[in-house]
Scaffold this motif. Structure first.
Motif, PDB file in Angstrom:
ATOM      1  N   THR A 113      -8.312  -8.904  -1.219  1.00 46.59           N
ATOM      2  CA  THR A 113      -7.688  -7.716  -0.790  1.00 46.59           C
ATOM      3  C   THR A 113      -6.395  -7.492   0.182  1.00 46.59           C
ATOM      4  O   THR A 113      -6.007  -6.707   0.720  1.00 46.59           O
ATOM      5  CB  THR A 113      -8.615  -6.806  -0.188  1.00 46.59           C
ATOM      6  N   SER A 114      -5.926  -8.839   0.424  1.00 47.31           N
ATOM      7  CA  SER A 114      -4.834  -8.962   1.269  1.00 47.31           C
ATOM      8  C   SER A 114      -3.453  -8.478   0.522  1.00 47.31           C
ATOM      9  O   SER A 114      -3.231  -8.773  -0.615  1.00 47.31           O
ATOM     10  CB  SER A 114      -4.423 -10.307   1.636  1.00 47.31           C
ATOM     11  N   GLN A 115      -2.671  -7.673   1.320  1.00 44.80           N
ATOM     12  CA  GLN A 115      -1.407  -7.060   0.897  1.00 44.80           C
ATOM     13  C   GLN A 115      -0.221  -7.864   1.075  1.00 44.80           C
ATOM     14  O   GLN A 115      -0.088  -8.118   2.219  1.00 44.80           O
ATOM     15  CB  GLN A 115      -1.165  -5.675   1.280  1.00 44.80           C
ATOM     16  N   SER A 137      -2.649  -2.906  -8.750  1.00 45.82           N
ATOM     17  CA  SER A 137      -2.553  -3.958  -9.825  1.00 45.82           C
ATOM     18  C   SER A 137      -2.357  -5.340  -9.297  1.00 45.82           C
ATOM     19  O   SER A 137      -2.691  -6.445  -9.567  1.00 45.82           O
ATOM     20  CB  SER A 137      -1.496  -3.496 -10.574  1.00 45.82           C
ATOM     21  N   HIS A 138      -1.427  -5.217  -8.075  1.00 52.41           N
ATOM     22  CA  HIS A 138      -1.197  -6.728  -7.339  1.00 52.41           C
ATOM     23  C   HIS A 138      -1.303  -6.951  -5.885  1.00 52.41           C
ATOM     24  O   HIS A 138      -0.647  -7.781  -5.486  1.00 52.41           O
ATOM     25  CB  HIS A 138       0.482  -6.954  -7.724  1.00 52.41           C
ATOM     26  N   GLN A 139      -1.833  -5.749  -5.224  1.00 52.73           N
ATOM     27  CA  GLN A 139      -1.815  -5.847  -3.858  1.00 52.73           C
ATOM     28  C   GLN A 139      -0.464  -5.951  -3.373  1.00 52.73           C
ATOM     29  O   GLN A 139      -0.408  -6.888  -2.256  1.00 52.73           O
ATOM     30  CB  GLN A 139      -2.866  -6.746  -3.341  1.00 52.73           C
ATOM     31  N   LEU A 140       0.491  -5.306  -3.970  1.00 53.83           N
ATOM     32  CA  LEU A 140       1.777  -5.475  -3.683  1.00 53.83           C
ATOM     33  C   LEU A 140       2.455  -4.203  -3.090  1.00 53.83           C
ATOM     34  O   LEU A 140       2.300  -3.086  -3.606  1.00 53.83           O
ATOM     35  CB  LEU A 140       2.588  -5.959  -4.829  1.00 53.83           C
TER      36      LEU A 140
END
Length: 165
Positions: free
Chosen positions: A3-5, A156-159
């Motif tokens: 779950t890191s962004q 979708s990408h934790q971005l």
């Protein structure tokens, strides 16, 4: 599940007709009476009632994690009062429901022009650091209800993206 962004920086370049061509057009002032030509906005508003309005936006910053597209019409955006602003775009791939990460570009738009986004162009913005900016917006009357497709990169990408100079 991770779950890191991550925050990815996008280098914003000053918009020109040449570097923006994949996404739409940049329209600058022309002499009154000039005949219509390819330098004028090539609009597609045939799928509904055109809506031209001024939207007031509060300080938006430079970060985003969602990007949107409209496939039924072109869209024109420009700031009032000569204020510059930022937008991130990705070329339209009408058969794909997700923008291509490697194709996202950021542009700084000066306050003396407007942009026309091609139908289907993914876009995030306007973004800016002014307290308030009024923008004129030309799209269809129901664009935000029936032709508003959004992709969320956090999901979708934790971005998240940040546009930088």
């Amino acid at each position: 599940m991770n779950t890191s962004q991550t925050v990815q920086q996008l280098q914003a370049q000053w918009v020109t007709p040449e570097n923006f061509r994949r996404y739409g057009q940049v329209i600058f002032a022309s002499q009154d009476g000039k005949a219509f030509d390819a330098e004028d906005a090539q609009l597609n508003l045939e799928n509904g009632t055109p809506r031209f309005y001024i939207m007031r936006l509060q300080k938006r910053g430079r970060k985003f994690h969602q990007i949107t597209r409209h496939v039924q019409c072109t869209q024109c955006l420009g700031s009032l009062e000569g204020k510059d602003w930022l937008i991130a775009v990705c070329p339209p791939e009408n058969h794909v429901n997700e923008p291509a990460l490697g194709e996202i570009a950021a542009f700084r738009i000066p306050g003396n022009c407007f942009i026309k986004l091609n139908a289907g162009t993914w876009h995030a913005g306007p973004y800016f650091e002014h307290e308030v900016v009024d923008f004129y917006n030309l799209e269809l009357a129901d664009t935000n209800e029936v032709d508003h497709f959004t992709h969320d990169f956090l999901k979708s990408h934790q971005l998240e993206f940040e546009m930088v100079d």
